[in-house]
Write an enzyme that holds these catalytic residues in place. Structure first.
Site, PDB file in Angstrom:
ATOM      1  N   ALA A  57       0.870  -1.177   0.000  1.00 20.96           N
ATOM      2  CA  ALA A  57       0.000   0.000   0.000  1.00 20.96           C
ATOM      3  C   ALA A  57       0.906   1.225   0.000  1.00 20.96           C
ATOM      4  O   ALA A  57       2.080   1.143   0.391  1.00 20.96           O
ATOM      5  CB  ALA A  57      -0.888  -0.020   1.238  1.00 20.96           C
ATOM      6  N   GLY A  62       0.532  -4.916   1.141  1.00 19.22           N
ATOM      7  CA  GLY A  62      -0.748  -4.985   0.433  1.00 19.22           C
ATOM      8  C   GLY A  62      -0.620  -5.658  -0.928  1.00 19.22           C
ATOM      9  O   GLY A  62      -1.580  -6.245  -1.423  1.00 19.22           O
ATOM     10  N   GLU A  76      -0.786  -9.270  -0.118  1.00 19.92           N
ATOM     11  CA  GLU A  76      -2.184  -9.577   0.253  1.00 19.92           C
ATOM     12  C   GLU A  76      -3.092  -9.610  -0.971  1.00 19.92           C
ATOM     13  O   GLU A  76      -4.035 -10.400  -1.024  1.00 19.92           O
ATOM     14  CB  GLU A  76      -2.699  -8.525   1.245  1.00 19.92           C
ATOM     15  N   GLU A 129       4.847  -5.238   7.231  1.00 17.98           N
ATOM     16  CA  GLU A 129       4.113  -4.157   7.921  1.00 17.98           C
ATOM     17  C   GLU A 129       4.649  -3.867   9.317  1.00 17.98           C
ATOM     18  O   GLU A 129       4.618  -2.719   9.771  1.00 17.98           O
ATOM     19  CB  GLU A 129       2.622  -4.506   8.004  1.00 17.98           C
TER      20      GLU A 129
HETATM   21  N1  COA Z   1       4.570   3.151  -0.904  1.00 21.20           N
HETATM   22  C1  COA Z   1       4.972   4.296  -1.480  1.00 21.20           C
HETATM   23  N2  COA Z   1       6.092   4.399  -2.225  1.00 21.20           N
HETATM   24  C2  COA Z   1       6.824   3.283  -2.389  1.00 21.20           C
HETATM   25  C3  COA Z   1       6.465   2.055  -1.816  1.00 21.20           C
HETATM   26  C4  COA Z   1       5.272   2.019  -1.051  1.00 21.20           C
HETATM   27  N3  COA Z   1       4.833   0.888  -0.490  1.00 21.20           N
HETATM   28  N4  COA Z   1       7.397   1.146  -2.140  1.00 21.20           N
HETATM   29  C5  COA Z   1       8.300   1.770  -2.914  1.00 21.20           C
HETATM   30  N5  COA Z   1       7.959   3.066  -3.046  1.00 21.20           N
HETATM   31  C6  COA Z   1       8.667   4.107  -3.803  1.00 21.20           C
HETATM   32  C7  COA Z   1       9.914   4.566  -3.098  1.00 21.20           C
HETATM   33  O1  COA Z   1       9.606   5.554  -2.121  1.00 21.20           O
HETATM   34  C8  COA Z   1      10.720   5.129  -4.258  1.00 21.20           C
HETATM   35  O2  COA Z   1      10.203   6.398  -4.580  1.00 21.20           O
HETATM   36  P1  COA Z   1      11.220   7.608  -5.000  1.00 21.20           P
HETATM   37  O3  COA Z   1      11.859   7.137  -6.266  1.00 21.20           O
HETATM   38  O4  COA Z   1      10.307   8.763  -5.185  1.00 21.20           O
HETATM   39  O5  COA Z   1      12.176   7.724  -3.862  1.00 21.20           O
HETATM   40  C9  COA Z   1      10.366   4.195  -5.399  1.00 21.20           C
HETATM   41  O6  COA Z   1       9.160   3.561  -5.020  1.00 21.20           O
HETATM   42  C10 COA Z   1      11.410   3.125  -5.617  1.00 21.20           C
HETATM   43  O7  COA Z   1      11.606   2.435  -4.384  1.00 21.20           O
HETATM   44  P2  COA Z   1      13.040   2.305  -3.657  1.00 21.20           P
HETATM   45  O8  COA Z   1      12.779   2.137  -2.195  1.00 21.20           O
HETATM   46  O9  COA Z   1      13.929   3.419  -4.060  1.00 21.20           O
HETATM   47  O10 COA Z   1      13.557   0.950  -4.321  1.00 21.20           O
HETATM   48  P3  COA Z   1      14.570  -0.104  -3.698  1.00 21.20           P
HETATM   49  O11 COA Z   1      14.862  -1.048  -4.819  1.00 21.20           O
HETATM   50  O12 COA Z   1      15.704   0.577  -3.024  1.00 21.20           O
HETATM   51  O13 COA Z   1      13.726  -0.889  -2.589  1.00 21.20           O
HETATM   52  C11 COA Z   1      11.784  -1.977  -1.678  1.00 21.20           C
HETATM   53  C12 COA Z   1      12.602  -1.632  -2.924  1.00 21.20           C
HETATM   54  C13 COA Z   1      10.511  -2.661  -2.146  1.00 21.20           C
HETATM   55  C14 COA Z   1      12.578  -2.920  -0.782  1.00 21.20           C
HETATM   56  C15 COA Z   1      11.454  -0.682  -0.904  1.00 21.20           C
HETATM   57  O14 COA Z   1      10.886   0.244  -1.806  1.00 21.20           O
HETATM   58  C16 COA Z   1      10.478  -0.881   0.210  1.00 21.20           C
HETATM   59  O15 COA Z   1      10.853  -1.370   1.262  1.00 21.20           O
HETATM   60  N6  COA Z   1       9.194  -0.508   0.006  1.00 21.20           N
HETATM   61  C17 COA Z   1       8.186  -0.575   1.018  1.00 21.20           C
HETATM   62  C18 COA Z   1       7.761  -2.001   1.251  1.00 21.20           C
HETATM   63  C19 COA Z   1       6.720  -2.070   2.345  1.00 21.20           C
HETATM   64  O16 COA Z   1       6.991  -1.843   3.501  1.00 21.20           O
HETATM   65  N7  COA Z   1       5.486  -2.395   1.961  1.00 21.20           N
HETATM   66  C20 COA Z   1       4.428  -2.565   2.889  1.00 21.20           C
HETATM   67  C21 COA Z   1       3.615  -1.355   2.983  1.00 21.20           C
HETATM   68  S1  COA Z   1       2.233  -1.662   4.058  1.00 21.20           S
END
Ligand code: COA
Length: 255
Positions: free
Chosen positions: A68, A111, A114, A134
């Site tokens: 999400a 999400g 999920e 989460e």
């Molecule tokens: N919500 C909003 N933005 C998100 C996102 C999310 N769940 N997941 C990734 N993004 C965005 C990042 O903020 C980044 O944006 P930016 O380019 O404006 O900085 C872009 O997507 C690329 O992600 P980034 O984190 O730079 O890539 P990465 O390869 O270094 O890492 C992940 C990838 C998936 C490990 C990391 O993005 C992450 O941990 N995301 C959240 C995962 C999470 O906790 N999901 C559960 C949410 S309830």
């Protein structure tokens, strides 16, 4: 109204197959409210159209969905949380009359994971990574993660994933039964389409009844579930499709 954050495409060979793609690749297809609204509209339109026999749900770009939208989640308070925006969509997808196959590459987190759990089958590319991270953010997976995940992989494995927030690769997801199969990335859509076309050859009413009965197995007592199954079968025995399929089978044998 056209979609901005998803696409909905009919298969050129068989228009009963619909491919729905998440389209926010710049944020790894993070699911925000606007995307949920578009997905809800898409599935409602497909339901109202009545002709979709199978849906493939996938993500545009290298990822399925990294969860999400955390920018929205940060501002969310209890009242909005209880509106259960994502859970309502996921329940719609789970309850969609025809099968929904998740075709997953890259991240399917939070999400996003999920969302795949609400689908009937999960096909993963070798690049897929799954997790319910989460707890890292001080919340729990609350769009089905604590309920559907244990039903699919078992309580112990679900607890490990949810309580540690671990991210697992496609092979581990296969080993624990989270996905149905793992394929090379270049074959992801081909393998998903092949499964969908196989389903589309079957009795359309039978497929829908089977999905409904299987869904009830997680909800009803055994006795109620068996009664549901038996009623569904009785309806199928009255269907023209069953009569035609059985007649075709018997006539082919006579030739
Ligand atoms: N919500 C909003 N933005 C998100 C996102 C999310 N769940 N997941 C990734 N993004 C965005 C990042 O903020 C980044 O944006 P930016 O380019 O404006 O900085 C872009 O997507 C690329 O992600 P980034 O984190 O730079 O890539 P990465 O390869 O270094 O890492 C992940 C990838 C998936 C490990 C990391 O993005 C992450 O941990 N995301 C959240 C995962 C999470 O906790 N999901 C559960 C949410 S309830």
């Amino acid at each position: 109204m056209a979609y901005q954050l998803i696409s909905v495409l009919r298969d050129t060979e068989d228009p009963r197959l619909v491919v729905v793609s998440l389209k926010r690749p710049d944020v790894k297809n993070a699911i925000n409210r606007a995307m949920v609204a578009e997905l809800t509209r898409a599935f409602d339109d497909l339901r109202d159209g009545g002709d979709a026999g199978c849906v493939i749900l996938t993500g545009e770009g290298p990822d399925f969905a990294a969860g999400a939208d955390i920018a929205e989640l940060r501002e969310r308070r209890a009242l909005e949380s209880l509106a259960a925006i994502n859970s309502a969509l996921f329940a719609r997808i789970e309850g969609f009359a025809a099968p929904v196959i998740a075709a997953i590459r890259g991240y399917a987190l939070g999400g996003g994971c999920e969302l795949t759990l609400a689908c009937d089958m999960r096909i993963a590319s070798e690049t897929a990574q799954f997790g319910q991270p989460e707890v890292n953010l001080g919340i729990i997976p609350a769009a089905g993660g604590t309920q559907r995940l244990p039903r699919i992989v078992g309580l112990g494995r679900a607890k490990e994933l949810v309580l540690t927030g671990a991210i697992i690769d496609a092979q581990e997801a296969l080993r624990i039964g989270l996905v149905n199969r793992v394929v090379p990335d270049s074959e992801l859509m081909g393998a998903s389409r092949k499964m969908a076309l196989t389903i589309l050859k079957k009795g359309p009413l039978a497929v829908r009844m089977a999905k409904a009965a299987l869904n009830q197995s997680a909800r009803m007592s055994l006795d109620s579930g068996l009664a549901f199954e038996s009623t569904a079968q009785a309806l199928l025995f009255e269907s023209d499709d069953k009569m035609k399929r059985m007649t075709d089978f018997l006539q082919k044998k006579k030739k």
